[in-house]
Scaffold this motif. Structure first.
Motif, short mmCIF file in Angstrom:
data_model
loop_
_atom_site.label_atom_id
_atom_site.label_comp_id
_atom_site.label_asym_id
_atom_site.label_seq_id
_atom_site.Cartn_x
_atom_site.Cartn_y
_atom_site.Cartn_z
N HIS A 403 34.69 -24.89 -46.78
CA HIS A 403 33.36 -24.42 -47.15
C HIS A 403 33.19 -24.13 -48.62
O HIS A 403 32.38 -23.28 -48.98
CB HIS A 403 32.98 -23.16 -46.36
CG HIS A 403 33.07 -23.35 -44.89
ND1 HIS A 403 33.35 -22.33 -44.05
CD2 HIS A 403 32.95 -24.45 -44.12
CE1 HIS A 403 33.39 -22.78 -42.81
NE2 HIS A 403 33.15 -24.06 -42.84
N LEU B 110 19.69 -22.13 -45.28
CA LEU B 110 20.67 -21.53 -46.17
C LEU B 110 20.01 -20.52 -47.10
O LEU B 110 20.51 -19.41 -47.29
CB LEU B 110 21.38 -22.61 -46.98
CG LEU B 110 22.55 -22.10 -47.80
CD1 LEU B 110 23.74 -21.79 -46.92
CD2 LEU B 110 22.96 -23.10 -48.86
N TYR B 147 26.84 -19.82 -46.28
CA TYR B 147 27.24 -20.94 -45.42
C TYR B 147 28.14 -20.45 -44.30
O TYR B 147 27.98 -20.84 -43.14
CB TYR B 147 27.94 -22.00 -46.25
CG TYR B 147 28.31 -23.23 -45.47
CD1 TYR B 147 27.37 -24.22 -45.23
CD2 TYR B 147 29.59 -23.39 -44.95
CE1 TYR B 147 27.69 -25.33 -44.50
CE2 TYR B 147 29.92 -24.51 -44.22
CZ TYR B 147 28.97 -25.47 -44.00
OH TYR B 147 29.29 -26.59 -43.27
N THR B 156 25.40 -24.76 -38.88
CA THR B 156 25.84 -25.56 -40.03
C THR B 156 25.08 -26.88 -40.14
O THR B 156 24.93 -27.42 -41.23
CB THR B 156 27.34 -25.87 -39.96
OG1 THR B 156 27.66 -26.18 -38.62
CG2 THR B 156 28.16 -24.72 -40.46
N VAL B 159 21.71 -26.50 -42.36
CA VAL B 159 21.79 -25.81 -43.65
C VAL B 159 20.60 -26.09 -44.55
O VAL B 159 19.95 -25.17 -45.05
CB VAL B 159 23.09 -26.20 -44.38
CG1 VAL B 159 23.09 -25.65 -45.79
CG2 VAL B 159 24.29 -25.68 -43.65
#
Lengths: 410, 270
Positions: A403, B110, B147, B156, B159
């Motif tokens: 990440h 996000l 994240y 995810t 995002v």
């Protein structure tokens, strides 16, 4: 069947328009000969015109609707073909290069008249960018932006008149004073938003203008202040042509600075807080954003640019009076960002050039300027309410498993 | 029944005699309530019982007429937060979600979570413009932390999606993620399962337990879905007409006659 219905509708529209325009287009009272002229041909023109126009209108509307459906189906944000081309970094770089070259050689190629209107357009770019902070990003409708512009202009003019302060010293002082006025306006209106805020800012703009107009001892009233010196160039006296070019490059510099600063702000913690504030005030506070502070920062930063341009305006015209800072001025700057596209830097630039340069180049049609302006805004609101350039949010690419964000902008 | 969890007996939220009047209407009447560390507490009651009003008082949206709210974040001093400003309360460690979703629709998922990091980061105007090393690092951290939080709630894939384009269940989870980003010690969920289908509710059930487990925080939630309430909560408060009418473990509440009469109806079986 549908064809007949369409025809009937257009026919109705044309009859209605003929009826509406009858008194002004057909009847003409000739007061000299005491006769009435009947200009029946005009009626036919109106009828035919509106008949055809109603077809085009309906066609565009239906096209827009089908377009909207298409949009929902596949893409989250619709971009102009232009924007799609410029998504390519190579195209972007080369376009920027050409614009830069053009901007640099511009004053050496064109007349000082051209340079002057270009300087004006660039000043409006900065004004638009400044107002865009408050309206486009923080979502606070400000209808009194010209007041801050006036603060900048008058601070240079008055400081110079009383204390002989030069342009370069007045530049930061004007900006700071305008920012201070932004905060002064902000404090009482912190709780307001939407229409209420618009009314208060409108009032504020008028108050500033009326004070300047009536407080003769302070601002010399409607007669204004003249003989404001142009900016100096390391003590060298410049002739008129040189001054134009000098101011042009100065404004280009301010413009680049504004673009740089506002871009940075947009993609920062503060910029995000502004957008959150625009989206939902309650949720924004609940997420730990100090809204008072965010609002005041937005107002101060936005007014600062107006102050800066105000000082340049005073230096450029060498004469200012309250008539330059009317509500029409605020409305103009607001139109720039509404037409260009709220919240986008490119949109504001495009909007400023369109709204400032077009009327200059189409001077022959200047009688119809307001008519065209009104029509353009109405059409804009119907067919492209988000403005010429649409906002696209920044996206982030996450490449690997741990990440680590590999931030790329789009 | 919820699995046993290392129970620390210190309470993190204490509400004492909280009263809230709207004109002549008493929305909350001298309610006492507390939440302990690592505890999941449910606040239930019929519509209009004053549950959301309590939430609004705790998070600073309303200023209570009388009574006090104390917080004691783990390892910190006890502090009175009654009538404090909303953002300051969030900064002290209480974050909430809303009954009718209040995400920032025109921002990406996000960015929504990144807003949650606002109160834990510092960069001001100067830092934004100068963008020195420290600011760049802070910005990078905000992105990666956000994240990771999105990953925790399983978003995810979304995002860079605009929040308004997300499906309903995902929007609810995004709101929880956004609240988590403020690093709360107490998470307040206002009807997190409202409008969710049974499958989504079950996922939410797991999510809530997992958040408690991983983040070691307390959760206070308002909920109408009895199955969810009974399966995740350690304790339940029941309200009716602005008053607290019962409190206890899920099994106690299930058998409480006052509750059954006032709220659940005679033939309740959950």
């Amino acid at each position: 069947m549908r064809k007949i219905k369409e025809l009937r509708q257009s026919l109705l529209i044309s009859v209605w328009f003929m009826f509406l325009t009858f008194p002004i287009m057909v009847i003409r009272v000739n007061t000299i000969d005491n006769i009435i002229e009947w200009r029946w041909m005009n009626m036919i023109y109106v009828g035919l015109g509106s008949f055809v126009f109603s077809f085009i209108w309906r066609y565009l509307l239906s096209k827009k609707q089908s377009g909207a459906k298409l949009l929902k189906a596949d893409k989250p944000a619709y971009l102009l073909p232009m924007q799609r081309i410029f998504a390519n970094p190579w195209m972007q770089m080369s376009a920027l290069f050409f614009i830069a070259v053009f901007a640099v050689i511009f004053p050496f190629v064109f007349s000082s008249y051209q340079i002057n209107i270009m300087t004006t357009a660039l000043m409006y770019v900065v004004l638009g960018l400044g107002l865009n902070i408050v309206v486009g990003q923080a979502g606070l409708l400000n209808l009194g932006y010209a007041a801050f512009y006036a603060v900048g202009a008058y601070s240079y003019a008055l400081l110079n008149y009383h204390f002989g302060i030069g342009f370069w010293t007045a530049l930061p002082i004007g900006a700071a004073l305008a920012a201070l006025f932004g905060i002064i306006l902000g404090l009482p209106v912190l709780r307001l938003r939407g229409d209420y805020l618009a009314i208060v800012t409108l009032g504020f703009g008028e108050i500033v203008r009326l004070v300047l107009e009536n407080w003769n001892e302070f601002s010399f009233g409607p007669s204004g202040i003249s003989n404001i010196p142009r900016p100096g160039f390391f003590g060298i006296e410049l002739n008129f042509e040189q001054v134009s070019a000098y101011l042009y490059f100065l404004v280009i510099g301010i413009c680049l600075l504004a673009i740089f600063v506002i871009r940075r702000l947009q993609n920062s913690r503060i910029g995000r807080a502004w957008i959150a504030m625009r989206e939902d005030e309650v949720a924004c506070q609940s997420m730990g954003i100090d809204m008072t502070r965010a609002k005041l920062t937005a107002l101060a930063l936005s007014s600062m640019w107006a102050g800066l341009v105000g000082v340049i305006f005073a230096a450029k015209t060498t004469f200012i009076n309250p008539a330059s800072f009317t509500f029409l001025e605020s409305a103009m700057i607001l139109s720039i960002i509404v037409i260009g596209g709220m919240g986008t830097i490119l949109g504001v630039i495009v909007g400023a050039f369109l709204l400032i340069l077009l009327p200059e180049y189409l001077r022959a049609l200047s009688d119809y300027r307001m008519l065209a302006f009104g029509a353009a805004i109405v059409l804009m609101m119907i067919f492209r309410p988000q403005g010429i350039v649409t906002v696209s949010r920044r996206t982030y690419q996450f490449s690997d498993e741990n990440h680590a964000p590999d931030i790329s902008t789009k | 029944m919820p699995q046993t969890f290392p129970q620390n007996k210190g309470s993190v939220l204490d509400i004492v005699n909280l009263t809230m009047n709207f004109g002549g209407l008493r929305a909350i009447d001298a309610v006492n309530l507390h939440v302990k560390q690592w505890e999941i507490v449910a606040l239930i009651g019929p519509n209009g019982a004053g549950k959301t009003t309590i939430f609004n008082c705790i998070t600073g949206l309303y200023k209570p007429t009388a009574g006090d709210i104390f917080i004691q974040p783990p390892g910190r001093k006890r502090k009175r937060v009654t009538g404090m400003k909303i953002h300051k309360i969030t900064k002290r460690g209480m974050a909430r979600t809303f009954q009718n979703i209040r995400i920032f629709s025109n921002m990406t998922a996000l960015e929504n979570v990144m807003i949650g990091r606002h109160c834990r980061t510092k960069a001001g105007v100067w830092e934004a413009v100068l963008k020195n090393k420290r600011t760049r690092k802070e910005e990078k951290d905000i992105v990666s932390q956000s994240y990771n939080i999105l990953a925790k709630v399983g978003l995810t894939q979304a995002v860079n999606e605009l929040a308004k384009n997300l499906p309903y269940g995902a929007q609810r989870r995004l709101e929880i993620a956004r609240a988590m980003a403020t690093e709360p010690f107490l998470l307040l969920l206002d009807e997190p399962a409202a409008g969710m289908n049974p499958y989504e509710t079950k996922e939410l059930d797991e999510l809530i337990l997992r958040i408690r487990e991983e983040e070691r925080i307390s959760i206070l939630m308002i909920e109408h879905d009895m199955k969810l309430v009974m399966s995740v909560s350690d304790r339940i408060y029941v309200m009716d007409y602005g008053e607290k009418i019962a409190e206890g473990s899920p099994s106690e509440i299930r058998e409480n006659h006052v509750v059954i009469k006032a709220y659940l109806g005679e033939e309740f079986d959950a």
